[in-house]
Enzyme design. Structure first.
Site, PDB file in Angstrom:
ATOM      1  N   THR A 214       0.822  -1.322   0.115  1.00  0.00           N
ATOM      2  CA  THR A 214       0.037   0.048   0.407  1.00  0.00           C
ATOM      3  C   THR A 214       1.074   1.664  -0.340  1.00  0.00           C
ATOM      4  O   THR A 214       2.464   1.461  -0.065  1.00  0.00           O
ATOM      5  CB  THR A 214      -0.813  -0.338   1.272  1.00  0.00           C
ATOM      6  OG1 THR A 214      -1.984   1.139   1.454  1.00  0.00           O
ATOM      7  CG2 THR A 214      -0.407  -0.184   2.497  1.00  0.00           C
TER       8      THR A 214
ATOM      9  N   LYS B 134       2.936   1.729  -4.024  1.00  0.00           N
ATOM     10  CA  LYS B 134       2.879   0.766  -5.157  1.00  0.00           C
ATOM     11  C   LYS B 134       3.504   0.176  -6.173  1.00  0.00           C
ATOM     12  O   LYS B 134       3.417  -0.133  -7.176  1.00  0.00           O
ATOM     13  CB  LYS B 134       1.270   0.972  -4.744  1.00  0.00           C
ATOM     14  CG  LYS B 134       0.053   0.522  -4.331  1.00  0.00           C
ATOM     15  CD  LYS B 134      -1.173   0.683  -4.105  1.00  0.00           C
ATOM     16  CE  LYS B 134      -2.159   0.282  -3.160  1.00  0.00           C
ATOM     17  NZ  LYS B 134      -3.630   0.659  -3.804  1.00  0.00           N
TER      18      LYS B 134
ATOM     19  N   ASP C 120      -6.192  -3.670  -7.114  1.00  0.00           N
ATOM     20  CA  ASP C 120      -7.244  -2.639  -6.934  1.00  0.00           C
ATOM     21  C   ASP C 120      -8.094  -2.652  -8.522  1.00  0.00           C
ATOM     22  O   ASP C 120      -9.773  -1.848  -8.046  1.00  0.00           O
ATOM     23  CB  ASP C 120      -6.931  -1.822  -6.886  1.00  0.00           C
ATOM     24  CG  ASP C 120      -5.984  -1.390  -5.400  1.00  0.00           C
ATOM     25  OD1 ASP C 120      -6.604  -1.527  -4.708  1.00  0.00           O
ATOM     26  OD2 ASP C 120      -5.281  -0.458  -5.447  1.00  0.00           O
TER      27      ASP C 120
ATOM     28  N   GLY D 192      -9.235  13.793  -9.090  1.00  0.00           N
ATOM     29  CA  GLY D 192      -7.448  12.784  -8.688  1.00  0.00           C
ATOM     30  C   GLY D 192      -6.823  12.388  -9.725  1.00  0.00           C
ATOM     31  O   GLY D 192      -7.444  12.048 -10.832  1.00  0.00           O
TER      32      GLY D 192
ATOM     33  N   ALA E 202      -4.698   5.548  -7.836  1.00  0.00           N
ATOM     34  CA  ALA E 202      -6.679   5.438  -7.524  1.00  0.00           C
ATOM     35  C   ALA E 202      -7.587   5.591  -8.819  1.00  0.00           C
ATOM     36  O   ALA E 202      -8.612   5.328  -8.959  1.00  0.00           O
ATOM     37  CB  ALA E 202      -7.537   5.650  -6.261  1.00  0.00           C
TER      38      ALA E 202
ATOM     39  N   TYR F 211     -12.238   5.192   2.338  1.00  0.00           N
ATOM     40  CA  TYR F 211     -13.962   4.184   3.262  1.00  0.00           C
ATOM     41  C   TYR F 211     -12.998   4.487   5.111  1.00  0.00           C
ATOM     42  O   TYR F 211     -13.815   3.716   5.727  1.00  0.00           O
ATOM     43  CB  TYR F 211     -12.852   2.959   2.656  1.00  0.00           C
ATOM     44  CG  TYR F 211     -11.542   2.131   3.209  1.00  0.00           C
ATOM     45  CD1 TYR F 211     -11.038   2.315   4.279  1.00  0.00           C
ATOM     46  CD2 TYR F 211     -10.931   2.684   1.883  1.00  0.00           C
ATOM     47  CE1 TYR F 211      -9.648   2.389   4.102  1.00  0.00           C
ATOM     48  CE2 TYR F 211      -9.440   1.853   2.411  1.00  0.00           C
ATOM     49  CZ  TYR F 211      -9.203   1.872   4.039  1.00  0.00           C
ATOM     50  OH  TYR F 211      -7.440   1.417   3.724  1.00  0.00           O
TER      51      TYR F 211
HETATM   52  P1  NAP Z   1      -2.260   9.244  -4.842  1.00  0.00           P
HETATM   53  O1  NAP Z   1      -1.283   8.396  -5.841  1.00  0.00           O
HETATM   54  O2  NAP Z   1      -1.243   9.813  -3.932  1.00  0.00           O
HETATM   55  O3  NAP Z   1      -3.086   9.902  -5.460  1.00  0.00           O
HETATM   56  C1  NAP Z   1      -3.860  11.227  -4.894  1.00  0.00           C
HETATM   57  C2  NAP Z   1      -4.232  12.309  -6.348  1.00  0.00           C
HETATM   58  O4  NAP Z   1      -5.477  12.838  -5.132  1.00  0.00           O
HETATM   59  C3  NAP Z   1      -3.753  13.211  -6.450  1.00  0.00           C
HETATM   60  O5  NAP Z   1      -4.095  12.933  -7.681  1.00  0.00           O
HETATM   61  C4  NAP Z   1      -3.246  14.217  -5.514  1.00  0.00           C
HETATM   62  O6  NAP Z   1      -2.840  15.476  -6.497  1.00  0.00           O
HETATM   63  C5  NAP Z   1      -5.137  14.009  -5.306  1.00  0.00           C
HETATM   64  N1  NAP Z   1      -4.923  15.337  -4.419  1.00  0.00           N
HETATM   65  C6  NAP Z   1      -4.863  14.693  -3.103  1.00  0.00           C
HETATM   66  N2  NAP Z   1      -4.828  16.497  -2.034  1.00  0.00           N
HETATM   67  C7  NAP Z   1      -6.036  16.725  -2.714  1.00  0.00           C
HETATM   68  C8  NAP Z   1      -6.846  17.934  -2.938  1.00  0.00           C
HETATM   69  N3  NAP Z   1      -6.735  19.013  -1.186  1.00  0.00           N
HETATM   70  N4  NAP Z   1      -7.586  18.430  -3.533  1.00  0.00           N
HETATM   71  C9  NAP Z   1      -7.102  18.129  -4.899  1.00  0.00           C
HETATM   72  N5  NAP Z   1      -6.558  16.738  -4.701  1.00  0.00           N
HETATM   73  C10 NAP Z   1      -6.446  16.375  -4.335  1.00  0.00           C
HETATM   74  O7  NAP Z   1      -2.802   8.697  -4.038  1.00  0.00           O
HETATM   75  P2  NAP Z   1      -4.043   6.825  -4.450  1.00  0.00           P
HETATM   76  O8  NAP Z   1      -3.260   5.465  -4.144  1.00  0.00           O
HETATM   77  O9  NAP Z   1      -4.423   7.344  -5.546  1.00  0.00           O
HETATM   78  O10 NAP Z   1      -5.190   7.274  -3.196  1.00  0.00           O
HETATM   79  C11 NAP Z   1      -5.940   8.054  -3.692  1.00  0.00           C
HETATM   80  C12 NAP Z   1      -7.586   7.870  -2.244  1.00  0.00           C
HETATM   81  O11 NAP Z   1      -8.079   6.931  -2.974  1.00  0.00           O
HETATM   82  C13 NAP Z   1      -6.321   6.948  -0.529  1.00  0.00           C
HETATM   83  O12 NAP Z   1      -6.531   8.380   0.154  1.00  0.00           O
HETATM   84  C14 NAP Z   1      -7.878   6.398  -0.430  1.00  0.00           C
HETATM   85  O13 NAP Z   1      -9.091   6.929   0.407  1.00  0.00           O
HETATM   86  C15 NAP Z   1      -8.836   6.150  -1.770  1.00  0.00           C
HETATM   87  N6  NAP Z   1      -8.380   4.705  -2.485  1.00  0.00           N
HETATM   88  C16 NAP Z   1      -9.360   3.365  -1.795  1.00  0.00           C
HETATM   89  C17 NAP Z   1      -8.924   2.220  -2.156  1.00  0.00           C
HETATM   90  C18 NAP Z   1      -9.987   1.195  -1.743  1.00  0.00           C
HETATM   91  O14 NAP Z   1     -10.201   0.129  -1.474  1.00  0.00           O
HETATM   92  N7  NAP Z   1     -11.082   2.028  -1.178  1.00  0.00           N
HETATM   93  C19 NAP Z   1      -7.766   1.635  -3.247  1.00  0.00           C
HETATM   94  C20 NAP Z   1      -7.042   2.964  -3.240  1.00  0.00           C
HETATM   95  C21 NAP Z   1      -7.077   4.160  -2.544  1.00  0.00           C
HETATM   96  P3  NAP Z   1      -1.116  15.983  -6.465  1.00  0.00           P
HETATM   97  O15 NAP Z   1      -0.616  14.663  -6.677  1.00  0.00           O
HETATM   98  O16 NAP Z   1      -1.983  17.283  -6.609  1.00  0.00           O
HETATM   99  O17 NAP Z   1      -0.916  15.763  -5.007  1.00  0.00           O
END
Ligand code: NAP
Length: 294
Positions: A63, A67, A104, A128, A132, A232
């Site tokens: 995680t 990843k 995922d 985003g 994810a 979640y």
């Molecule tokens: P990641 O690779 O760090 O990407 C996060 C994205 O969100 C980036 O584009 C980031 O933009 C953007 N972001 C962060 N803070 C923001 C804000 N305040 N306003 C606008 N955009 C913002 O993370 P990820 O792995 O994609 O995961 C994202 C979220 O999905 C996690 O936090 C988790 O809650 C959820 N998730 C859930 C599952 C599940 O099984 N349910 C699985 C995976 C992920 P910047 O690049 O500008 O920072």
């Protein structure tokens, strides 16, 4: 041999994976150990080497923040994980090597389908641009959506889509900056139903009063649209709560969490899980999320 399963991430905090995997292993009568192993970025290489040397180490979940970084330490990467650019599951190859997989995508697809959400005929909005978001885009495309618009505060270039979507029935895609969400919603007619996926951490504990869409923006979303939050923890985010109160169909992130975990376990035990085992994983996660303050 008692097989060992690991979860690598940093920080690991309140991960639900040991709970749901432990319950599933118990129900399967397998005395394997699934242990959360906090690994800092600088310790990832060594964690993988130690795992590799111990033949009892059979699989791992990966995680945040590993990843992508783990890919260079593995012997084989599945085509899907390569396309998404993220590995969340490690399996042992017959010769002893390590293979990276991505569950995922499958977990989100299962969760969407289980809820009766059919993206065909809807317009896709992804908030985003991280891992994810890539998984979300792939799922919407695989499930037949015709159009996806991605909103990001740091909009990536158009190469973001490269290699991500299968060529067959590829949707039209665009990327817009975060502050254009309102303008986009105002462009939509009442018949332009959306499926909006929050793939940012906005609204995640402890910042539970935050939402990626404010009530004014939500009120612009056409009736009959879907709002999906991948966050979640909490189970009911502010986004989901407000979307529900406005009458939208909603999907919370726990379905994807359980789905990806179940698919990882199926890879390790090399057979499908029964619906009863998956339901037990789901119940355990839901109980924990409802009972916890975070
Ligand atoms: P990641 O690779 O760090 O990407 C996060 C994205 O969100 C980036 O584009 C980031 O933009 C953007 N972001 C962060 N803070 C923001 C804000 N305040 N306003 C606008 N955009 C913002 O993370 P990820 O792995 O994609 O995961 C994202 C979220 O999905 C996690 O936090 C988790 O809650 C959820 N998730 C859930 C599952 C599940 O099984 N349910 C699985 C995976 C992920 P910047 O690049 O500008 O920072």
């Amino acid at each position: 041999m008692k097989r060992k399963l690991r979860l690598w991430g940093w920080p690991l905090g309140h991960s639900l994976s040991p709970l749901m995997q432990g319950i599933a292993l118990d129900l399967l009568g397998l005395e394997w150990g699934y242990v959360a192993e906090p690994v800092k970025p600088e310790g990832l290489k060594e964690a993988v080497s130690q795992f590799r040397r111990d033949p009892a180490c059979w699989g791992a979940n990966v995680t945040i923040p590993h990843k992508q970084a783990i890919m260079e330490h593995l012997d084989e990467i599945s085509p899907l994980a390569r396309q998404i650019g993220a590995v969340n599951t490690v399996t042992r190859l017959p010769g002893g090597g390590l293979r990276g997989e991505n569950t995922d995508v499958g977990g989100l697809a299962q969760s969407i389908q289980a809820k009766g959400l059919d993206p065909g005929g809807l317009r896709g909005v992804i908030l985003g641009a991280g891992g994810a978001a890539r998984a979300s885009a792939r799922v919407l495309s695989d499930l037949g959506i015709a159009e996806i618009t991605l909103f990001a505060r740091r909009p990536p270039g158009s190469t973001w889509w490269e290699n991500l979507l299968e060529r067959r029935a590829r949707p039209s895609t665009s990327i817009r900056s975060w502050n254009q969400i309102c303008a986009y919603l105002k462009e939509q007619g009442p018949e332009d139903r959306q499926v909006i996926i929050n793939a940012t951490p906005v609204g995640m504990w402890p910042e539970i009063s935050a939402s990626p869409l404010d009530p004014g923006q939500l009120s612009l979303v056409p009736r009959g649209s879907w709002v999906v939050d991948l966050v979640y923890r909490p189970r009911m985010t502010r986004l989901v709560t407000e979307a529900r109160s406005l009458g939208f169909n909603t999907l919370t992130g726990e379905g994807m969490l359980v789905g990806q975990g179940a698919l990882s376990l199926e890879m390790w035990i090399q057979k499908p899980l029964s619906p009863e085992v998956v339901e037990a994983m789901c119940q355990a996660v839901r109980k924990e999320l409802e009972g916890s303050s975070c």
